[in-house]
Scaffold this active site. Sequence first.
Site, short mmCIF file in Angstrom:
data_model
loop_
_atom_site.label_atom_id
_atom_site.label_comp_id
_atom_site.label_asym_id
_atom_site.label_seq_id
_atom_site.Cartn_x
_atom_site.Cartn_y
_atom_site.Cartn_z
N GLY A 1 0.36 2.24 0.43
CA GLY A 1 1.63 1.35 0.33
C GLY A 1 1.29 0.74 -1.16
N CYS A 2 0.32 0.85 -1.81
CA CYS A 2 0.29 0.72 -3.16
C CYS A 2 0.36 1.61 -3.92
CB CYS A 2 -1.17 -0.12 -3.49
SG CYS A 2 -1.45 -1.24 -2.42
N GLU A 3 1.22 1.37 -5.35
CA GLU A 3 1.32 2.43 -6.25
C GLU A 3 0.14 2.67 -6.83
OE1 GLU A 3 4.53 1.50 -8.86
OE2 GLU A 3 5.96 1.74 -7.42
N SER A 4 -0.62 1.81 -7.06
CA SER A 4 -1.97 2.03 -7.85
C SER A 4 -3.02 2.20 -6.67
CB SER A 4 -2.49 0.71 -8.59
OG SER A 4 -1.54 0.43 -9.46
N GLY B 1 2.83 -3.72 -2.27
CA GLY B 1 1.42 -3.38 -2.52
C GLY B 1 0.51 -4.47 -2.02
#
Length: 136
Positions: free
Chosen positions: A50-53, A121
């Site tokens: 759920g985090c881009e990173s 995120g």
Amino acid sequence: MSLSAEASQALESFQQARGWEQRARLLMQWGDRLEPLDDSEKTEANQVHGCESLVWLVARQENGQWHYKAASDARLLRGLLALLLVRVQGLASDELAAVDLGDWFSSLGLERQLSPSRSNGLHAVLLKMTELATAH
């Protein structure tokens, strides 16, 4: 809900910061304080989705209180994670569920820096913390 000494210190530092540049510098400094994860802890099981990173989260419970370690490949996100951790470190499961992230980051003067994806995120990280806490 009362804040830990470290969370109070963070709040005071950020409230005294003048403008985004000072807050950004503080954010980087907080990120540099994160306890590093061992490579053995950077596993798929510890990854927060759920985090881009890339973000990893490790939890352990001690005397009914939760202690977390987190890491990210993104420098700004490491600072946000450090501030999230300082807010939730040592809380019991029910207290963890009551944490209002938006309110905490607003108090720090960082709400404008939380893009929807960053905010999502961080919510994913908090959700994973709560899941880990309720699974035990």
